[in-house]
Write a protein that holds these residues in place. Structure first.
Motif, PDB file in Angstrom:
ATOM      1  N   MET A 210       0.569  -1.028  -0.176  1.00  0.00           N
ATOM      2  CA  MET A 210      -0.079  -0.093   0.070  1.00  0.00           C
ATOM      3  C   MET A 210       0.954   1.216   0.061  1.00  0.00           C
ATOM      4  N   GLU A 211       0.505   2.352  -0.840  1.00  0.00           N
ATOM      5  CA  GLU A 211       1.187   3.506  -0.908  1.00  0.00           C
ATOM      6  C   GLU A 211       1.103   4.308   0.396  1.00  0.00           C
ATOM      7  N   PRO A 212       2.184   4.738   0.987  1.00  0.00           N
ATOM      8  CA  PRO A 212       2.313   5.673   2.072  1.00  0.00           C
ATOM      9  C   PRO A 212       1.535   7.079   2.002  1.00  0.00           C
ATOM     10  N   PHE A 213       0.902   7.569   2.857  1.00  0.00           N
ATOM     11  CA  PHE A 213       0.245   8.766   2.672  1.00  0.00           C
ATOM     12  C   PHE A 213       0.948   9.657   3.774  1.00  0.00           C
ATOM     13  N   ARG A 214       1.609  10.698   3.245  1.00  0.00           N
ATOM     14  CA  ARG A 214       2.396  11.526   4.190  1.00  0.00           C
ATOM     15  C   ARG A 214       1.826  13.090   4.056  1.00  0.00           C
ATOM     16  N   SER A 215       1.901  13.458   2.807  1.00  0.00           N
ATOM     17  CA  SER A 215       1.391  14.952   2.617  1.00  0.00           C
ATOM     18  C   SER A 215       0.669  14.913   1.183  1.00  0.00           C
ATOM     19  N   LEU A 216      -0.408  15.624   0.880  1.00  0.00           N
ATOM     20  CA  LEU A 216      -0.905  15.570  -0.481  1.00  0.00           C
ATOM     21  C   LEU A 216      -1.316  16.965  -0.745  1.00  0.00           C
ATOM     22  N   THR A 217      -0.943  17.453  -1.675  1.00  0.00           N
ATOM     23  CA  THR A 217      -1.305  18.904  -2.266  1.00  0.00           C
ATOM     24  C   THR A 217      -2.177  18.545  -3.514  1.00  0.00           C
ATOM     25  N   ALA A 218      -3.297  18.967  -3.656  1.00  0.00           N
ATOM     26  CA  ALA A 218      -4.226  18.541  -4.567  1.00  0.00           C
ATOM     27  C   ALA A 218      -5.624  19.356  -4.665  1.00  0.00           C
TER      28      ALA A 218
ATOM     29  N   SER B  93     -12.411   2.150   8.951  1.00  0.00           N
ATOM     30  CA  SER B  93     -11.466   1.153   9.038  1.00  0.00           C
ATOM     31  C   SER B  93     -11.168   0.561   7.470  1.00  0.00           C
ATOM     32  N   ASN B  94     -12.167   0.406   6.682  1.00  0.00           N
ATOM     33  CA  ASN B  94     -11.996   0.019   5.491  1.00  0.00           C
ATOM     34  C   ASN B  94     -11.227   0.941   4.623  1.00  0.00           C
ATOM     35  N   ALA B  95     -11.549   2.244   4.847  1.00  0.00           N
ATOM     36  CA  ALA B  95     -10.710   3.248   4.049  1.00  0.00           C
ATOM     37  C   ALA B  95      -9.034   3.440   4.396  1.00  0.00           C
ATOM     38  N   VAL B  96      -8.781   3.323   5.786  1.00  0.00           N
ATOM     39  CA  VAL B  96      -7.240   2.965   6.188  1.00  0.00           C
ATOM     40  C   VAL B  96      -6.596   2.019   5.575  1.00  0.00           C
ATOM     41  N   ASN B  97      -7.491   0.730   5.617  1.00  0.00           N
ATOM     42  CA  ASN B  97      -6.784  -0.386   5.261  1.00  0.00           C
ATOM     43  C   ASN B  97      -6.499  -0.380   3.603  1.00  0.00           C
ATOM     44  N   ASN B  98      -7.026   0.386   2.876  1.00  0.00           N
ATOM     45  CA  ASN B  98      -6.969   0.602   1.480  1.00  0.00           C
ATOM     46  C   ASN B  98      -6.236   2.018   1.137  1.00  0.00           C
TER      47      ASN B  98
ATOM     48  N   LEU C 249       0.771   6.532   7.425  1.00  0.00           N
ATOM     49  CA  LEU C 249       2.071   7.141   7.123  1.00  0.00           C
ATOM     50  C   LEU C 249       3.085   5.829   6.564  1.00  0.00           C
ATOM     51  N   ASN C 250       3.094   4.917   7.115  1.00  0.00           N
ATOM     52  CA  ASN C 250       4.004   3.747   6.371  1.00  0.00           C
ATOM     53  C   ASN C 250       3.547   2.967   5.201  1.00  0.00           C
ATOM     54  N   GLY C 251       2.226   2.872   4.961  1.00  0.00           N
ATOM     55  CA  GLY C 251       1.810   2.062   4.004  1.00  0.00           C
ATOM     56  C   GLY C 251       1.597   0.819   4.482  1.00  0.00           C
ATOM     57  N   TRP C 252       0.966   0.527   5.793  1.00  0.00           N
ATOM     58  CA  TRP C 252       1.177  -0.709   6.474  1.00  0.00           C
ATOM     59  C   TRP C 252      -0.331  -1.188   6.472  1.00  0.00           C
ATOM     60  N   THR C 253      -0.326  -2.533   6.208  1.00  0.00           N
ATOM     61  CA  THR C 253      -1.717  -3.342   6.527  1.00  0.00           C
ATOM     62  C   THR C 253      -1.677  -3.661   8.186  1.00  0.00           C
ATOM     63  N   ASP C 254      -2.825  -4.215   8.190  1.00  0.00           N
ATOM     64  CA  ASP C 254      -2.712  -4.889   9.853  1.00  0.00           C
ATOM     65  C   ASP C 254      -1.776  -5.689   9.966  1.00  0.00           C
ATOM     66  N   LEU C 255      -1.430  -6.769   9.069  1.00  0.00           N
ATOM     67  CA  LEU C 255      -0.219  -7.519   9.327  1.00  0.00           C
ATOM     68  C   LEU C 255       1.048  -6.900   9.457  1.00  0.00           C
TER      69      LEU C 255
ATOM     70  N   LEU D 111       3.818  -7.010  12.571  1.00  0.00           N
ATOM     71  CA  LEU D 111       5.251  -7.528  12.181  1.00  0.00           C
ATOM     72  C   LEU D 111       6.171  -6.013  12.716  1.00  0.00           C
ATOM     73  N   SER D 112       5.825  -5.270  12.893  1.00  0.00           N
ATOM     74  CA  SER D 112       6.521  -4.002  13.382  1.00  0.00           C
ATOM     75  C   SER D 112       6.798  -4.238  14.825  1.00  0.00           C
ATOM     76  N   HIS D 113       6.038  -5.180  15.627  1.00  0.00           N
ATOM     77  CA  HIS D 113       6.463  -5.555  16.733  1.00  0.00           C
ATOM     78  C   HIS D 113       7.263  -6.890  17.012  1.00  0.00           C
ATOM     79  N   ARG D 114       7.924  -7.162  15.810  1.00  0.00           N
ATOM     80  CA  ARG D 114       8.382  -8.474  15.787  1.00  0.00           C
ATOM     81  C   ARG D 114       9.443  -8.856  16.926  1.00  0.00           C
ATOM     82  N   THR D 115      10.217  -7.816  17.103  1.00  0.00           N
ATOM     83  CA  THR D 115      11.511  -8.138  18.230  1.00  0.00           C
ATOM     84  C   THR D 115      10.656  -8.438  19.576  1.00  0.00           C
ATOM     85  N   ALA D 116       9.616  -7.649  20.104  1.00  0.00           N
ATOM     86  CA  ALA D 116       9.066  -7.870  21.104  1.00  0.00           C
ATOM     87  C   ALA D 116       8.229  -9.123  21.216  1.00  0.00           C
ATOM     88  N   ILE D 117       7.579  -9.841  19.883  1.00  0.00           N
ATOM     89  CA  ILE D 117       7.121 -10.799  19.904  1.00  0.00           C
ATOM     90  C   ILE D 117       7.952 -12.280  20.048  1.00  0.00           C
TER      91      ILE D 117
END
Length: 211
Positions: free
Chosen positions: A1-9, A109-114, A169-175, A179-185
């Motif tokens: 998924m493409e990250p979203f940081r700043s958009l001028t449009a 929720s659906n919006a963010v996941n896409n 901001l990171n273009g992340w899915t729930d997965l 996984l960003s917490h993989r070290t702690a897991i």
């Protein structure tokens, strides 16, 4: 998924409350595959008359709003049924951000996941922005990192759930978020395996055997 940081449009005003997901994408268009695109059917029954002729006074049909990537609307946007295709229709039409005082929870929720930003603004700020757009203005900047919308010489704060902000901001899915917490897991798994070896089915190899 493409990250979203700043958009001028360009931004398009949609001065309506309670726009629900059945309006965003009528059910009769949802049998097509996702790969075929849903953008042509966004708000179809509002954008077109019974003969499939575009309504010239509808905001998204106006020539000066062509190519808008930001939609500004009123409260309770995306209420109604849980259809994820509502987010698909917005994105496929080119919308990357919706600004409104409130949103349907499942739609958000659906919006963010896409990769679509549902940004909450105070009602008076939305009304001021709608008036500014109605005066013939168009270009805005949405900065997710600072949570600020800039339009002309005015800046407004907007709100979004902090976890959703991180995902966008990171273009992340729930997965990806998990996984960003993989070290702690991994650390927990190692400690738990040592503390309760009888609870694990992987044998003597330990958590590493789980991949």
């Amino acid at each position: 998924m493409e990250p979203f940081r700043s958009l001028t449009a360009k931004a398009c005003p949609l001065p309506m409350s309670n726009v629900d997901t059945d309006q965003l994408i009528p059910a009769r268009f949802m049998s097509r595959p996702r790969s075929a695109g849903y953008g042509d059917f966004l708000l179809y029954d509002l954008r077109f008359d019974a003969a499939a002729v575009p309504r010239p006074d509808f905001p998204l049909n106006r020539p000066e709003r062509a190519g808008s990537a930001v939609l500004v609307t009123r409260r309770n946007f995306g209420s109604g049924s849980s259809r994820e295709a509502a987010a698909y229709a917005l994105l496929d039409h080119g919308i990357r951000c919706v600004l409104a005082p409130s949103f349907g929870d499942i739609f958000s929720s659906n919006a963010v996941n896409n990769g679509l930003l549902p940004a909450r603004m105070e009602e008076d700020a939305v009304e001021a922005l709608l008036a500014w757009l109605d005066a013939g203005n168009a270009e805005v900047t949405v900065d997710l990192e600072s949570r600020v919308l800039a339009a002309g010489g005015t800046r407004w704060d907007f709100a979004i759930d902090p976890v959703w902000r991180t995902k966008l901001l990171n273009g992340w899915t729930d997965l990806d978020l998990t996984l960003s917490h993989r070290t702690a897991i991994d650390a927990f798994m190692e400690a738990d395996h040592a503390r309760r070896p009888w609870a694990w089915l992987d044998g003597p190899a330990g958590p590493a055997a789980l991949g």
